[in-house]
Scaffold this motif. Structure first.
Motif: not given
Length: 399
Positions: A212-218, A234-240
């Motif tokens: 859920q934190a990933l979804d909120d960040a995206v 930014l998405r790549d940094d959050v995910r991986y």
């Protein structure tokens, strides 16, 4: 508005002829995906067949040809879909080897299908090939950058495993100096509040696995008024914590009727209870004639209950509504016997299979199966090599 085209990947093991369950399940879905304009890669998984049948490979070549003929008869079009043999694209094996360097053994051993198949197949499967086949599946998927993998519920754990492997690879190899320098410039352009929020979500996701934190960040990133390449960074940094070198696929749950075989159990080659796509009309009639029916209906005059009858389950898939309603009512009132009911089902199944028989006969005469596989392998290899060039570069195997 039409949905955007997706890249779809799926395969079948060439372990024997296809039956009604394959036709009304997998092949119907594949054809629909093809006709919806998706970029489809469908392959003959001959290496996967060897993971369980390594001691008896003699029928692989014949089974491969028969499977492609069945695909073509079901409406798969080599002009719209890339069809190929797994072993004709060696890059699958290269990516499998490289992924094995980072794959934790417990991830493989804890997959539910590992123990289930060992128990069900009752043969010597204490081999590296069988243990590693889910990782080979992952290589099959990721080497084409597939967005979606059509699967039934029992195969979802394998797609989740692939997603985890992709994320693990991207965290190891996507975190380059170039990526970090671009990321630093990007973050400086954001407000302190936005930076803090994204970093908080990222920590919660990467350390605690909170999706859920990933979804909120995206969602927060998507709302930023910045260029799309900045958002992707930014998405790549959050995910991986780095670039998305290998695409993280999604499982595409497909609806498929669970068809009973001639003995009432699930239709399966291993049970020898199938109605095959290559069966002539007379063979279909004979197989349906010996199917089990409602066990409570012993005599012709006994009233039956269709919901207890495997024959009725096939009627619900192959017969039109008028036939279904008539059969159900007549069964419950004993107006018809099981013999008449089975004859109506045979007619419906043969009507459904007749177009497949005609297409198969037309294609079989042309002898183009090997040409289709060769052309498909060239197209698949070109796409696979693009992925491998990136993989080799990020793993520092090339300069």
């Amino acid at each position: 508005m039409s949905s955007p085209s997706r890249r779809v990947l799926s395969g079948m093991r060439p372990t024997g002829g296809l039956h009604l369950g394959h036709w009304r399940g997998v092949l119907h879905n594949w054809r629909a995906l093809q006709e919806a304009g998706n970029e489809c890669f469908f392959f003959i998984a001959d290496w996967h067949a060897l993971t369980t049948d390594y001691a008896n490979p003699g029928d692989l070549f014949v089974n491969t040809r028969e499977m492609v003929l069945s695909w073509l008869s079901a409406g798969l079009d080599p002009q719209k879909t890339t069809m190929f043999r797994q072993s004709d694209v060696p890059a699958h094996a290269e990516l499998f080897v490289l992924l094995s360097m980072i794959c934790p053994l417990p991830w493989l051993m804890h997959l539910p299908t590992y123990k289930e198949q060992k128990e069900a197949l009752q043969r010597d499967l204490d081999t590296h090939g069988f243990l590693g086949y889910p990782l080979l599946q992952s290589a099959d998927i990721m080497i084409y950058g597939a967005d979606c993998v059509p699967v039934g519920e029992d195969q979802v754990p394998h797609v989740e495993f692939t997603r985890d492997i992709a994320r693990r690879f991207n965290r190891f190899y996507g975190n380059t100096e170039d990526f970090q320098s671009k990321l630093m410039v990007t973050k400086k352009s954001l407000s302190v509040d936005v930076q803090t929020a994204i970093e908080t979500y990222q920590k919660d996701y990467q350390q605690n696995g909170n999706k859920q934190a990933l979804d909120d960040a995206v969602s927060l990133i998507d709302e930023l008024v910045v260029e799309e390449n900045t958002k992707q960074l930014l998405r790549d940094d959050v995910r991986y914590g780095g670039q998305e070198v290998l695409r993280v696929p999604q499982a595409m749950l497909t609806q498929a009727p669970r068809l009973p075989g001639t003995d009432g159990r699930k239709m399966s080659k291993s049970y020898g209870n199938t109605i095959d796509l290559t069966d002539v009309p007379e063979a279909v009639e004979k197989k349906i004639a010996r199917m089990q029916t409602d066990p409570a209906r012993v005599r012709r005059s006994d009233k039956g209950e269709p919901t207890r009858c495997p024959v009725w389950s096939l009627h619900r898939v192959f017969s039109d509504m008028d036939t279904q309603n008539g059969v159900a009512e007549s069964c419950r009132s004993a107006a018809i016997g099981c013999v008449d009911c089975k004859k109506r089902l045979s007619a419906a199944v043969n009507d459904d299979l007749e177009p497949l028989r005609e297409r198969r006969a037309a294609v079989d005469k042309t002898g183009i199966v090997e040409d289709i596989l060769a052309d498909g392998a060239l197209r698949a290899a070109k796409s696979a090599e693009q992925t491998m060039q990136e993989v080799r570069r990020f793993m520092h195997l090339v300069s």
